[in-house]
Design an enzyme around this catalytic site. Structure first.
Site, mmCIF file in Angstrom:
data_model
loop_
_atom_site.group_PDB
_atom_site.id
_atom_site.type_symbol
_atom_site.label_atom_id
_atom_site.label_comp_id
_atom_site.label_asym_id
_atom_site.label_seq_id
_atom_site.Cartn_x
_atom_site.Cartn_y
_atom_site.Cartn_z
ATOM 1 C CD GLU A 37 -2.997 -0.750 -0.068
ATOM 2 O OE1 GLU A 37 -3.158 -0.376 -1.248
ATOM 3 O OE2 GLU A 37 -3.342 -1.867 0.333
ATOM 4 C CG HIS A 38 -0.100 4.681 0.575
ATOM 5 N ND1 HIS A 38 -0.664 5.849 0.151
ATOM 6 C CD2 HIS A 38 -1.044 4.035 1.309
ATOM 7 C CE1 HIS A 38 -1.908 5.920 0.637
ATOM 8 N NE2 HIS A 38 -2.162 4.831 1.327
ATOM 9 N N GLY A 125 -12.365 2.231 -1.560
ATOM 10 C CA GLY A 125 -10.976 1.798 -1.688
ATOM 11 C C GLY A 125 -10.815 0.662 -2.684
ATOM 12 C CB SER A 128 -15.404 3.310 -7.782
ATOM 13 O OG SER A 128 -15.016 4.443 -7.045
ATOM 14 C CD GLU A 161 -7.960 8.992 -10.603
ATOM 15 O OE1 GLU A 161 -7.886 9.815 -9.676
ATOM 16 O OE2 GLU A 161 -8.817 8.091 -10.657
ATOM 17 C CG ASP A 173 -5.952 2.177 -7.757
ATOM 18 O OD1 ASP A 173 -5.286 1.306 -7.171
ATOM 19 O OD2 ASP A 173 -6.431 3.177 -7.205
HETATM 20 C C1 GLA Z 1 -5.093 4.642 -4.138
HETATM 21 C C2 GLA Z 1 -4.256 5.112 -5.327
HETATM 22 C C3 GLA Z 1 -3.201 4.076 -5.703
HETATM 23 C C4 GLA Z 1 -2.395 3.630 -4.492
HETATM 24 C C5 GLA Z 1 -3.308 3.274 -3.325
HETATM 25 C C6 GLA Z 1 -2.547 2.989 -2.051
HETATM 26 O O1 GLA Z 1 -5.858 3.538 -4.499
HETATM 27 O O2 GLA Z 1 -5.072 5.359 -6.439
HETATM 28 O O3 GLA Z 1 -2.362 4.596 -6.710
HETATM 29 O O4 GLA Z 1 -1.453 4.604 -4.117
HETATM 30 O O5 GLA Z 1 -4.242 4.304 -3.048
HETATM 31 O O6 GLA Z 1 -1.768 1.857 -2.187
#
Ligand code: GLA
Length: 365
Positions: A37-38, A125, A128, A161, A173
């Site tokens: 994540e991140h 999360g 979408s 985005e 994503d």
């Molecule tokens: C959101 C962002 C992704 C990623 C996640 C965290 O979904 O769109 O690019 O950074 O948060 O992992």
């Protein structure tokens, strides 16, 4: 809802809204992230899986020149905006931003009519927005005959985005929903833009639970984390935190708080992706599950993207029989993903529903 039914819904909405059939229609799934994540905007690796929930778009050229007319099955009104409009915090920003990237400064003279149907809750999360962007780009390719590869579609969607919506996200994503297939997890290197499928164990399900708290309200928190990572990179004189490994952890002690904790999360989380995939490949599911929970603790204590309610849901999931659980996605609300042995899924789901009235099981995969 199955993909075909979702497309039928977008087509039917199109017919009732605009009085004729659409010329093109496409679908894209949402995703759950299993680990990493991140790390995506830090040049790292991630482990997402597209879901059997997603978004369908139906469209045609038509209506007033230079305008879009868009209708979602979730809202009663049709939104009408110039194709060249600036972002104004409306769901149609995702459409306009994506179309502006698609047309690259050469918009069509015709207008566009668009309908959307989705079973992905916004702010859960589960991507979408990426599903909407990718479904739209797929439909636009059909409509115009333009050929784009799945990776090119992902790059365009991320650009929309970053540059139009103003969300400084990484590419996880958009890449996973454009390139991946529902139910198949991907080990994705966000720097190289390469990925490989990873087999998941037959013995377990991933249960995705929406906390009931939408993450939309705290979008500023995500941006702040991106800025903190950039500051940590400058202080450590590296291009990306994803370039560092656990052997470099001693270097972060020189950073002020909270940059030291932010960097520690990225370095350890990136390493957890490799370790999680290794654990799955060697069928060490206990280790995989423990890494999931460790990832949650790191997101909560070091990266500060969790909330007390989400921490309680993760603890509750483990008490209800999950082997491991973690926050998934951007955080500040949204969903958790729990790793649950198949034989325990029914009792697990019941305990969660009873113990957490605001939580909702969105998918078992
Ligand atoms: C959101 C962002 C992704 C990623 C996640 C965290 O979904 O769109 O690019 O950074 O948060 O992992």
């Amino acid at each position: 809802m199955p993909q075909d039914a979702q497309i039928l819904q977008a087509q039917a909405l199109f017919q009732t809204t605009f009085g004729h059939a659409p010329s093109a229609q496409a679908y894209a799934p949402g995703r759950v992230n299993l680990m990493g994540e991140h790390t995506d905007y830090n040049g790292g690796v991630v482990f997402p899986m597209p879901l059997a929930l997603g978004t369908a778009v139906a469209l045609s050229f038509g209506g007033p020149a230079g305008m879009i007319q868009a209708r979602s099955a979730d809202f009663p009104e049709t939104v009408k905006r110039p194709l060249g409009d600036t972002a104004k915090d409306c769901w149609t920003d995702y459409l306009i931003g994506t179309l502006q990237v698609f047309f690259e400064g050469h918009p069509p003279t015709e207008g566009l009519q668009i309908t959307v149907a989705t079973d992905l809750p916004v702010g859960s999360g589960l991507s979408s927005s990426a599903a909407l962007e990718v479904a739209l780009l797929r439909a636009m390719c059909q409509l115009t005959g333009r050929n784009l590869t799945p990776v090119e579609i992902a790059i365009m969607a991320r650009k929309a985005e970053n540059t139009y919506v103003g969300m400084p996200c990484g590419i996880m994503d958009q890449y996973s929903v454009s390139v991946g297939t529902p139910g198949s997890a991907l080990f994705l290197d966000t720097r190289q833009l390469t990925s490989e499928p990873v087999a998941l164990p037959d013995s377990h399900n991933f249960v995705i639970i929406h906390s009931g708290l939408s993450h939309r309200l705290s979008e500023g928190g995500y941006e702040k984390r991106v800025t903190e990572c950039t500051a940590a990179c400058a202080a450590l004189e590296v291009e990306f935190l994803g370039d560092l490994s656990p052997a470099d952890l001693h270097r972060i002690t020189a950073l002020p708080d909270p940059l030291n904790r932010r960097a520690r999360h990225i370095i350890t989380e990136n390493d957890r992706v490799y370790r999680a995939i290794d654990a799955l490949k060697s069928s060490d599911l206990g280790r995989f599950a423990a890494l999931m929970t460790e990832s949650h603790q790191s997101q909560s204590a070091d990266y500060a993207v969790s909330l007390p309610e989400i921490d309680a849901l993760v603890t509750g999931a483990i008490a209800a029989g999950a082997d491991g659980a973690r926050l998934t996605g951007g955080g500040f609300g949204g969903s958790i993903v729990a790793f649950v042995e198949k034989s325990r899924v029914a009792s697990f789901t019941q305990k969660i529903t009873q113990g957490f009235p605001n939580a909702r099981v969105l998918a078992v995969t």
